[in-house]
Write an enzyme that holds these catalytic residues in place. Structure first.
Site, short mmCIF file in Angstrom:
data_model
loop_
_atom_site.label_atom_id
_atom_site.label_comp_id
_atom_site.label_asym_id
_atom_site.label_seq_id
_atom_site.Cartn_x
_atom_site.Cartn_y
_atom_site.Cartn_z
N ARG B 98 0.87 -1.22 0.00
CA ARG B 98 0.03 0.00 -0.07
C ARG B 98 1.01 1.30 0.05
O ARG B 98 0.57 2.12 -0.62
CB ARG B 98 -0.92 -0.01 1.16
N LYS B 133 3.27 25.10 -4.41
CA LYS B 133 1.91 24.50 -3.93
C LYS B 133 1.83 22.89 -4.10
O LYS B 133 1.19 22.19 -4.76
CB LYS B 133 0.93 25.02 -4.71
N LYS B 165 6.98 40.28 -3.61
CA LYS B 165 5.64 40.38 -4.19
C LYS B 165 5.21 41.71 -3.22
O LYS B 165 6.15 42.51 -2.91
CB LYS B 165 4.93 39.12 -3.53
N GLU B 195 6.96 39.89 -9.02
CA GLU B 195 5.77 39.85 -9.34
C GLU B 195 4.96 41.19 -9.61
O GLU B 195 5.04 41.93 -8.81
CB GLU B 195 4.89 39.11 -8.17
N ASP B 216 1.45 38.61 -13.73
CA ASP B 216 0.56 37.80 -12.70
C ASP B 216 -1.13 38.12 -13.16
O ASP B 216 -1.63 39.31 -13.01
CB ASP B 216 0.61 38.23 -11.16
#
Lengths: 280, 280, 280, 280, 280, 280
Positions: B98, B133, B165, B195, B216
């Site tokens: 598993r 992410k 940012k 950014e 962005d």
């Protein structure tokens, strides 16, 4: 809330892989101490899970951070809802942001998907179970997210339940022998489940004294027949490629549980962001 | 292949959370030594990733297991394809099953989703990037899966790239000050990305000497305008809710890179199973 | 024999506490490489347990050591019996000697004491259980020693069984409420045991659907009465200050299990020595 | 009190092996926050040891717990005596109970057995020493328990004392060579002890400049003769199967120390319980 | 100041290697609680570095210790200057003294040597870089000491910069192929440096698009020629056996950076002592 | 050579800090398997130390590497001498190069400086000792380097020797009380040293039964007077700012030992390089 060495080890890994030798950007730009407050906001409707894990990320990163939940584990929230605030040194808040979000988004994604399945069971006495098909290292928090979504946990791992499958039966010689052999070795507090693909196996499992019978990849009508035959002598679990379209029919066959691997292996991140409110 | 303390720590966590105090079922039923061979099989078309991780799971669980890959990292395979075999003591193979599958299925899921995005870029010189992410603790293997799918890695974490940012600009006073301050502090080997949400910021970033400009949440036409104005003075990256429908238009705007968070945060497990072939 | 991170952590602790910055004596005196063979010998009659742990001590200390068992886990041996040999560099054998012996002597001591209790149950269908009263950090190996002695393991810890006692009943309001509440939260694979001190509690536990009823500190005649009343609706366990004189009477009351804390909390070391045979 | 990484590692192991994936019972039944106070009570006469270790168990489990000792390390108490209280969240107190008791009972058991031996030496100037025959991983706390009982510690491990035995002498060629070789290699702060089985060896050890002479398995009269011959040129230690019946005779032979392995390898748990007083 | 698992692991190692099973002297002699205050004093002129590390040593050893800096990281102080005070239990202060001093003295030694090199560059726009020739395990704190001394950090390790040397060029076939191959694989945020020993290699590196050109072991006049030819198309770094006598000439050749391994591999401890002021 | 958890932990730290998320350069450029052999070469005359540590770095990084020593620990070699070869996959050899060199160069630097001091003692019976002024985390390997250079080790840490200084005497009341108190608490195998700054303290230390007397910061003539007065009743150690110019005079005062902190705190790296010979 108590000792959680495995969760802390995972948070440590997650912070280490992101921060490594240092957050170059905030270390270079936040050279003066500055306090900020930021807000976790839902960018879509979702079921909340993981607030305590997000809080723990910040408290391990910097104990001077203050995390304040604005809703509860398992709450259903709509887009725009403010989930929590985090206050503390700007460096720490910005450095921990991504790791905290990565936890919170994944757990809320699982809770949201779970809730959809639970809703499909409304009015039935059948319970939704998760599986061991979880992300490696995240077993406990993914199972917590399933509970937040209204589901129940199947066994946590290989140590708190016996599940007898084909290969085990082959090794032991028969279902009867496998159940007897297992019963001798395991603690009296642990139950034995037998995976059955047809009525013949179901009959053998019941005769062997299985505590739980898994009805694997059966049609609802065959499951109903099996449940009637068993007559409560064992718990029953429907399993095998059950999804949002088919789950209700499985439940209506009368099983005690349906288990759905997708709750954890096919959940996608819920959309949550962190908005910095003000710099003090 | 070399020292990988973080991967090993993750595998250790994953095995520990599944096995805990022991695999009750196999310990009870495989009391005599038995050798088995089992086969990893694709149950749907997919891009393979994670064979070496699956191998490492078994070798850490039981060094006497033998893992043999039948295809390569990044290969596109169709349903029914045999990906690898694992041979060893029945207890170890069944106990590790598993955990190995959970790794392999998640990594192949990411590689498969990545390949879909790469295909959408065919013929363009634009490259596909991942983001930070990722699932906490799985950063490096998820980024490896992106490479297997044909994507490229953006920075691995906060330590090998500067990303300026809004909040950083606010703290520094201006884009120019932020870039200058960062340049002073960071190793000469690391680049600075800014950014930008509009042309004004783009112009400031270029004037400040940014190495990479992130466009962005801009429309393709605004991106095209920005790229033309920049004229190669910096690398350009399109970012912000780009998906399979919109990625090509972003690329055709002329950017060097598009980055897509969904590659890792919204991939679902690829369907792979382990079939036990024979018991010796 | 698979991954055992907790056992390895314990062995590491044990070697570290004994060796610290080095075995001054052997490092000073065995400056030339020398191979030795040594023999583990029983200095009294005993039941053997811990040979694999002793082997693991040496293999972690020095992988070039060769451990060869001359008898099996659970064997009853008489004084003078040769249990195993260890061959390897003199430094390593002498440095590991005490740690290996400390493990082997404690585990064999537990197995020997367990066997005495098992013998007292001969002819009865009642099984002997251990408890959670184990030496901190040695839970798993002490429970393995109980199995070697012919006993069975009760739950391994707080995670693989529910045990409802006075304080839990107080908190929940009643036995019925406690059992219902627990059943909702725990995996379906885990059973619920209720500790009962009198017939009233036994009746409540059975009514609530307890899987196991513990008869705590009852006389054999009261236990017999309880067992008859229960009529197989739950498993029964006799507990509370049971010793070699009283265990048979408890078993004859018809309970399924008797549990004895002394197996692990009051075992003394079995007398085993390591004799160096020859220096090559 | 200061850093104790080895003790903390042991406590972590002990909590992990007991709690694993969670205390099912208290998690299910104590769903509302509740504070409790509980009392450690001696159920027999004993010498107290391990209060600080028990306190540390709770503080690592849940820093909000408050432990209050009601007596001191080394105190002799009678049955019914109240040793300490622990207050905190009901979940944490009940979850930590068994682990804290397992430490406290073992350490107090050792202290109690040690005190019996110390009492047998009353009026003699001879001191009682422990050995390295301790439970693996518990060396330091078992040696602390010996001190609590009034005994003294022999060397902590292989690193803070040289002990030359048969095999070392064989390897070096003679006692003289062994002592000389060891002296050259070890820090000047560490002493050399030679294990002697007869007067010939005693004479060689003294000639070689041994700091301590162990009189191994000698009768009291032979020991007395050896002590007289040595005339204070080295410290003397009686060793070998000394028990409560024989210890006084050994001491009266004039040795500086007697060492007794049984203090740690054959101590049984002292009977201590935790009584929950009230739930706030 | 945030999570620093590697620093904490190093401090743990350092305390463990010094304290081991306990500080025999202070444990024996400070049996009654006593508070002391002690003062870190410079015994020679030096540049201060490591105060926060020294503070962390004490806070890990005993959280009740209070460390108070009396000067700042990077300050130039003269002999007799009081750098910090530490207050707390006498046992803890004396036990931690040596470890804290060993850190502080080494870091201040590096900062002091760095400052000497920085002074030699005064008025030049050339920056001083360190290297990877640091003490194993102390990379990050030694690089922090370089910054305290006024130097800049080169890449932190093998992960945040590409450095192409002879063997890499051989493997790739040419400088051009090596640069292209590396560019494809690495994150877009990371730069590529090529080590060049002559003008031919410099020309190839520039043609290949290297971001940084290392001028290795060149005379100042050859470096000047290279810098002029490069005309700002890449950053330049002088390297190779540069010392206090030669560093200025290297800088005056117009390079952007000079790197000096001796800053970390040949620094000696600065002379700092801890004076106990008073015992409360 | 046996278990060395602390050394392995240090090597792990050292590799992790250098490699982090991967060696970008070799991973990008050595994409095909290639075997290389490389040679460690002395670039100046030096005393070798650390070959086994360098070997261990490579074996932990990649067990398929083969390290072959060409000289021995403690050997005096001249410039150009070939010290060892390392063969294995090019990636592994190049990735481990810097870490292995950093260990080898520091240890050889210490051994070389130690040998210079030992040479100054030639013909004297006085022995050279190191101190606890070592690099944090490197205590054991730096003390091994001192032995390689011909020096002897003073106590390894706070646990294997008692050293009574001013503050301890103050706390105990007098030298006599301090020695007596310490003797009671410590293992019989450990000696007591008293730091003395004048004859009065020396007389008190001898009267108290100190095993070793440290003559701290005394002139050679005062030391000689002290040694004569002591007449062998205790070992003597000269300490305090002793260097290559003054060490012989200290030795000639008749002390048993001189201790020199600079051996470890002021050693600089020996010049050793790794030359890649051929690529297979």
């Amino acid at each position: 809330m108590g000792t959680q060495p495995q969760l802390d080890a995972l948070i440590e890994l997650a912070l280490a892989e992101d921060i490594g030798t240092g957050d170059l950007t905030t270390e270079a730009l936040f050279t003066k101490p500055a306090q900020v407050t930021a807000r976790f906001v839902a960018r879509e409707s979702l079921v909340v899970s993981g607030l305590d894990v997000a809080a723990r990320v910040f408290s391990r990163l910097d104990p001077s951070c203050r995390f304040k939940a604005k809703t509860k584990e398992g709450a259903v929230v709509t887009q725009g809802r403010h989930l929590a605030t985090i206050s503390g040194p700007a460096q720490s808040v910005l450095t921990g942001e991504r790791t905290a979000l990565n936890f919170l988004r994944r757990m809320s994604g699982i809770a949201t998907l779970t809730r959809a399945h639970v809703n499909a069971l409304k009015g039935s006495r059948c319970r939704l179970l998760d599986t061991r098909k979880t992300t490696p290292g995240l077993r406990q928090i993914e199972k917590a997210a399933v509970r937040a979504g209204g589901g129940h946990n199947h066994r946590m791992g290989l140590f708190d339940g016996v599940m007898i499958k084909d290969n085990h039966i082959l090794a032991a010689g028969s279902i009867a022998k496998a159940v007897t052999k297992a019963r001798k070795r395991i603690p009296p507090t642990v139950k034995i489940e037998v995976e059955c693909e047809n009525m013949k196996q179901v009959r053998q499992a019941i005769a062997a004294g299985a505590d739980i019978v898994m009805l694997d990849n059966m049609s609802p009508s065959r499951m109903a027949k099996a449940v009637q035959w068993i007559q409560g002598r064992a718990l029953t679990e429907a399993s095998g490629r059950i999804n949002l379209s088919t789950i209700r029919a499985a439940a209506d066959a009368g099983v005690d549980y349906v288990s759905v691997g997708a709750l954890t292996h096919s959940a996608v991140a819920a959309d949550i962001a962190l908005d910095v409110l003000k710099q003090a």
